[in-house]
Motif scaffolding. Structure first.
Motif, PDB file in Angstrom:
ATOM      1  N   ALA A 156       0.818  -1.223   0.000  1.00  0.00           N
ATOM      2  CA  ALA A 156       0.000   0.000   0.000  1.00  0.00           C
ATOM      3  C   ALA A 156       0.849   1.269   0.000  1.00  0.00           C
ATOM      4  CB  ALA A 156      -0.956  -0.009   1.186  1.00  0.00           C
ATOM      5  N   ASN A 188     -10.238  -2.750   4.354  1.00  0.00           N
ATOM      6  CA  ASN A 188      -9.113  -3.143   3.513  1.00  0.00           C
ATOM      7  C   ASN A 188      -9.050  -4.666   3.551  1.00  0.00           C
ATOM      8  OD1 ASN A 188      -6.568  -3.764   2.473  1.00  0.00           O
ATOM      9  ND2 ASN A 188      -5.416  -2.683   4.059  1.00  0.00           N
ATOM     10  N   LYS A 216      -2.251   7.074   4.744  1.00  0.00           N
ATOM     11  CA  LYS A 216      -2.674   6.490   3.479  1.00  0.00           C
ATOM     12  C   LYS A 216      -3.190   7.543   2.511  1.00  0.00           C
ATOM     13  CE  LYS A 216      -1.666   2.178   4.067  1.00  0.00           C
ATOM     14  NZ  LYS A 216      -0.584   2.427   5.020  1.00  0.00           N
ATOM     15  N   ALA A 267       3.518   6.941   4.526  1.00  0.00           N
ATOM     16  CA  ALA A 267       3.905   5.794   5.356  1.00  0.00           C
ATOM     17  C   ALA A 267       5.323   5.925   5.898  1.00  0.00           C
ATOM     18  CB  ALA A 267       3.770   4.499   4.558  1.00  0.00           C
ATOM     19  N   HIS A 302      -7.945   4.569   6.270  1.00  0.00           N
ATOM     20  CA  HIS A 302      -8.310   4.836   4.878  1.00  0.00           C
ATOM     21  C   HIS A 302      -9.464   5.824   4.743  1.00  0.00           C
ATOM     22  CE1 HIS A 302      -5.747   2.013   2.643  1.00  0.00           C
ATOM     23  NE2 HIS A 302      -5.870   1.200   3.684  1.00  0.00           N
ATOM     24  N   THR A 314     -10.342   3.502  -0.354  1.00  0.00           N
ATOM     25  CA  THR A 314      -8.983   2.967  -0.449  1.00  0.00           C
ATOM     26  C   THR A 314      -8.475   3.082  -1.888  1.00  0.00           C
ATOM     27  OG1 THR A 314      -9.271   0.603  -0.998  1.00  0.00           O
ATOM     28  CG2 THR A 314      -9.644   1.255   1.290  1.00  0.00           C
ATOM     29  N   ASN A 335      -0.022   9.348   1.229  1.00  0.00           N
ATOM     30  CA  ASN A 335       1.156   8.531   0.961  1.00  0.00           C
ATOM     31  C   ASN A 335       2.326   8.904   1.868  1.00  0.00           C
ATOM     32  OD1 ASN A 335       1.956   6.302  -0.744  1.00  0.00           O
ATOM     33  ND2 ASN A 335       3.460   7.661  -1.665  1.00  0.00           N
TER      34      ASN A 335
END
Length: 392
Positions: A44, A181, A242, A247, A212, A327, A245
């Motif tokens: 992900a 998810n 998420k 992470a 999400h 998602t 982006n």
């Protein structure tokens, strides 16, 4: 709750910005796990650049040497403002939040607050594999209450699982994935209210992973679990990770309902030290100033859902695909292809395209794969071409 419509004015689709050559220069897990001839549409991570506001906030902090430990409530204030504008949820109280390193470590800490060693934790497979891994690693027992054939919550299965979990008189928790998810299912207010009623009746504590939530499509309504009647005893984990982006810039927030405030107050202070200061800065900037970028992303994801559905219908009609409404993940039922329990291995070996195997997602995962649509339309098209060649 009143929600604002998505507005993509003035922002390009972030999914169409980076070239394959630029993506191959990345050093993160998605692009470095497999050989260069493999097209990675699995873990992900999205193939997007960051919003300018996030880049500026982080680079300004680095230029200042502002790289210490996180402090203050700016992140929680930004999340509360975003929740009020985006979801019409205006009762997210900053004083009932706590900084945690990331969502899954936050889940672990919340489960520690409301369960003990050996206690059961109910999950709804197919669901994010670390639910199983983290729960068992912290010495709790996983109880599965699978989604229904329509990939929605099966309230009868939940009722039975809750009853079984507390039959011996002990404590139990329900780890809710909202939105779900890998299916992209967006739980309705009625479903979540029913969940809260069941949890209250059985004495089961609800911990909601809502990472999400920002990625709910236009026309679909994300409902925070803590906002529904009966959700007051719940605990939620939220993050910009998420949606934007982020992470690699770790930070998340635990949020308590009014009747769970005392539980959250027992969280050890040192847990908050594990979040990245730069992560907090980045997440705060995303929630405050990355809204137009997010809306452009959501529009691009909608286009990618339609594209994937059309490509599968044309080239791989044996695959069943029910496009989700949240998602950047697609859950594909490949059992009609006769590839066995792990079609992802076939697509990797024969087609050189990396997808997530459905097996680690729990009951209902055999014969399925998860495909990441958080990439360009060209790479989705190439992935389906490779998948088709792998089975023809």
């Amino acid at each position: 709750m009143n929600r604002i419509p998505h507005d993509t004015s003035g922002e390009p689709d972030p999914l169409r910005v980076l070239t394959p050559d630029e993506l191959r220069r990345r050093t993160s897990m998605k692009w470095r796990t497999h050989p260069a001839d493999v097209l990675p549409l699995w873990v992900a991570e999205m193939d997007v650049p960051q919003p300018e506001a996030v880049v500026r906030a982080v680079t300004d902090a680095l230029a200042l040497g502002d790289t210490g430990y996180p402090a203050g409530t700016a992140y929680a204030e930004a999340l509360a403002a975003f929740a009020a504008k985006r979801w019409g949820w205006d009762t997210l109280a900053v004083e009932r939040t706590a900084l945690v390193p990331d969502v899954m470590l936050g889940v672990v800490e919340m489960l520690k607050l409301v369960t003990g060693p050996g206690d059961p934790v109910i999950v709804n497979p197919p669901v994010y594999p670390p639910f199983f891994q983290f729960v068992t690693h912290m010495d709790r027992r996983v109880v599965q209450a699978p989604l229904g054939p329509d990939l929605r919550l099966d309230l009868d299965a939940l009722d039975e699982a809750f009853g079984r979990a507390v039959a011996g008189g002990g404590r139990a928790a329900y780890l809710l994935c909202n939105p779900q998810n890998p299916t992209g299912t967006v739980h309705t207010a009625a479903e979540l209210t029913a969940v809260a009623e069941l949890a209250g009746r059985h004495g089961v504590r609800v911990v909601a992973d809502e990472i999400h939530a920002p990625l709910t499509a236009a026309g679909a309504a994300f409902v925070p679990y803590l906002s529904v009647p009966g959700g007051e005893r719940g605990l939620s984990l939220m993050s910009a990770s998420k949606g934007w982006n982020l992470a690699g810039l770790k930070a998340a927030l635990a949020v308590a309902g009014p009747e769970a405030a005392a539980d959250l107050a027992r969280l050890p202070e040192e847990v908050g030290h594990g979040a990245s200061h730069l992560g907090v800065i980045a997440h705060t900037a995303a929630l405050r100033d990355g809204i137009a970028w997010l809306d452009a992303l959501l529009a691009g994801l909608d286009e990618n859902r339609r594209l994937l559905d059309a490509l599968l219908a044309e080239h791989l009609p044996e695959i069943r695909h029910r496009p989700g409404r949240a998602t950047f993940l697609a859950w594909l039922d490949c059992r009609g292809l006769g590839l066995g329990d792990d079609p992802a291995q076939v697509f990797l070996d024969r087609g050189r395209v990396a997808l997530n195997s459905g097996l680690p997602f729990g009951e209902g995962g055999a014969g399925h794969v998860r495909l990441n649509i958080g990439t360009s339309p060209d790479l989705i098209t190439e992935a389906v071409r490779r998948m088709t060649e792998a089975v023809r």
